[in-house]
Scaffold this active site. Structure first.
Site, PDB file in Angstrom:
ATOM      1  CG  ASP A  93       1.891   3.327 -21.102  1.00 14.46           C
ATOM      2  OD1 ASP A  93       1.289   3.997 -21.953  1.00 14.46           O
ATOM      3  OD2 ASP A  93       1.365   2.378 -20.490  1.00 14.46           O
ATOM      4  CB  CYS A 309      -4.382   1.946   7.503  1.00 12.48           C
ATOM      5  SG  CYS A 309      -4.674   3.023   6.077  1.00 12.48           S
ATOM      6  CB  CYS A 311      -6.444   5.650   4.543  1.00 15.75           C
ATOM      7  SG  CYS A 311      -7.635   4.289   4.584  1.00 15.75           S
ATOM      8  CB  CYS A 314      -8.473   2.599   8.024  1.00 17.90           C
ATOM      9  SG  CYS A 314      -8.001   1.280   6.867  1.00 17.90           S
ATOM     10  CG  HIS A 340      -7.307   0.527   2.510  1.00 17.30           C
ATOM     11  ND1 HIS A 340      -6.750   0.903   3.712  1.00 17.30           N
ATOM     12  CD2 HIS A 340      -6.742  -0.674   2.191  1.00 17.30           C
ATOM     13  CE1 HIS A 340      -5.901  -0.020   4.116  1.00 17.30           C
ATOM     14  NE2 HIS A 340      -5.880  -0.994   3.214  1.00 17.30           N
TER      15      HIS A 340
END
Length: 376
Positions: A93, A309, A311, A314, A340
């Site tokens: 940015d 999930c 991931c 999890c 997560h």
């Protein structure tokens, strides 16, 4: 040889699109969510783990990096990619938002923004030319034009003045970028549409940016307290004012339902600190809405954060373990919660892309909102 920058749209569903941005550093699948690496790090995450979540691009921050460790130093140390160990695209940015929200004793003029560092009180001038120079020194792949942000509650006169100045700064930013030699030949620059919530101001801004010419276009000045209804009202017209063949980036928007609604309205790129900041404070995003893992009801909950999930968090650890880590102030708690959340956001983007390709975005979005709201 890979093109410097190209954008191809693969499928549309209503106003939503899915496609690919191709750059020398790699491809970016859209709609895309860019994890924020403010100070050359996605907080609590290693670059390889960010990539493993599905992220194609991350965001770096001009203001913070110019103050610490300094753009010239980062350049000497291999640029932002080499410095932090991320070999894929980076968007930076311009620093304008942080200057106007974090710095002390700012003074705006046509030259730029003079300010005192929030770190040590040193004085600086951030102009369009200096902002572009910093982003070049960092090795940014998508450079953002320098703009002036004012609250949506400002008077119409203030909004118009800031928008018009932002367009003058956009031209100076473009000229400074084009003078950047090999960096300009290898990378891209986006302009930023301003104009608060006013359709006429937004149209004038878009027309000025198109006349200058950019590789992509950002929608700036939203998610600054105006509320979702007002933001969506603006997004009902703002993306359509920008070129259909260029990517559209909604800056700083990151609530899951905000992203879904913005994708429905034709936005391609997003960034926000929300998934990492929330992870560090014990909030997890799930398909049934956000949860506060500090809550006592998770003390002996052996289920995963989100049963849907897949991931690494999890798949391995329970809510009870994460509850313990966060309540005990263990660093690992912040790391796992953040991991997560980053996975959740990337899976949400993948689901949005698939829904667009398959022509079922409305059904997906309605179901997502209903399930997300039910858990809140």
């Amino acid at each position: 040889m890979t093109a410097r920058f190209s954008f191809s749209i693969h499928a549309t569903d209503g106003r939503a699109r899915t496609g690919t941005i191709t750059m020398k550093r790699g491809e970016i699948r859209t709609p895309a969510f860019m994890p924020v690496g403010t100070a050359a790090t996605v907080k609590a995450m290693k670059p390889g783990d960010v990539r493993a979540s599905g992220a194609d691009i991350i965001l770096g921050n001009t203001y913070h990096l110019m103050l610490r460790p300094g753009a010239e130093r980062v350049n000497r140390l291999g640029g932002l990619h080499g410095f932090m160990g991320w070999d894929r695209p980076i968007l930076t940015d311009s620093g304008g938002y942080q200057v106007m929200s974090l710095a002390e004793l700012t003074k705006r003029s046509e030259d730029g923004v003079a300010f005192k560092s929030h770190l040590d009180g040193t004085r600086h001038l951030l102009s369009p030319e200096r902002s572009i120079e910093i982003q070049r020194l960092l090795g940014s792949n998508i450079v953002m034009a320098f703009d002036e942000l004012v609250p949506t509650t400002s008077t119409r006169e203030v909004q118009a003045s800031a928008m018009e100045r932002s367009m003058r700064w956009a031209k100076r930013s473009r000229d400074a970028f084009d003078a950047g030699g090999q960096h300009a030949e290898d990378n891209a620059i986006f302009g930023i549409q301003q104009g608060a919530l006013d359709e006429g101001f937004r149209k004038a801004s878009a027309d000025a940016l198109i006349d200058i010419g950019f590789d992509g276009y950002a929608i700036g000045g939203l998610a600054v307290g105006e509320g979702q209804e007002a933001m969506f009202g603006c997004l009902d017209f703002a993306p359509g004012q920008l070129p259909v063949e260029k990517p559209r980036y909604l800056m700083g928007v990151g609530k899951p339902t905000d992203i879904v609604g913005a994708v429905e309205r034709g936005v391609d790129m997003f960034d926000c600190v929300l998934p990492t900041r929330s992870g560090r404070t014990g909030q997890a995003f799930t398909r049934q809405g956000p949860i506060n893992i500090r809550n006592a009801r998770f003390t002996e909950d052996q289920g995963p954060l989100d049963p849907a999930c897949g991931c690494p968090v999890c798949s391995t650890w329970s809510r009870a373990y994460l509850h313990h880590l966060v309540r005990a102030g263990e660093i690992l708690g912040a790391m796992l919660m953040t991991e997560h959340n980053i996975w959740f956001y990337q899976q949400m983007m993948a689901d949005l892309r698939a829904a667009i390709v398959e022509g079922r975005l409305t059904a997906f979005a309605d179901d997502f909102r209903a399930r997300y709201a039910a858990g809140q």
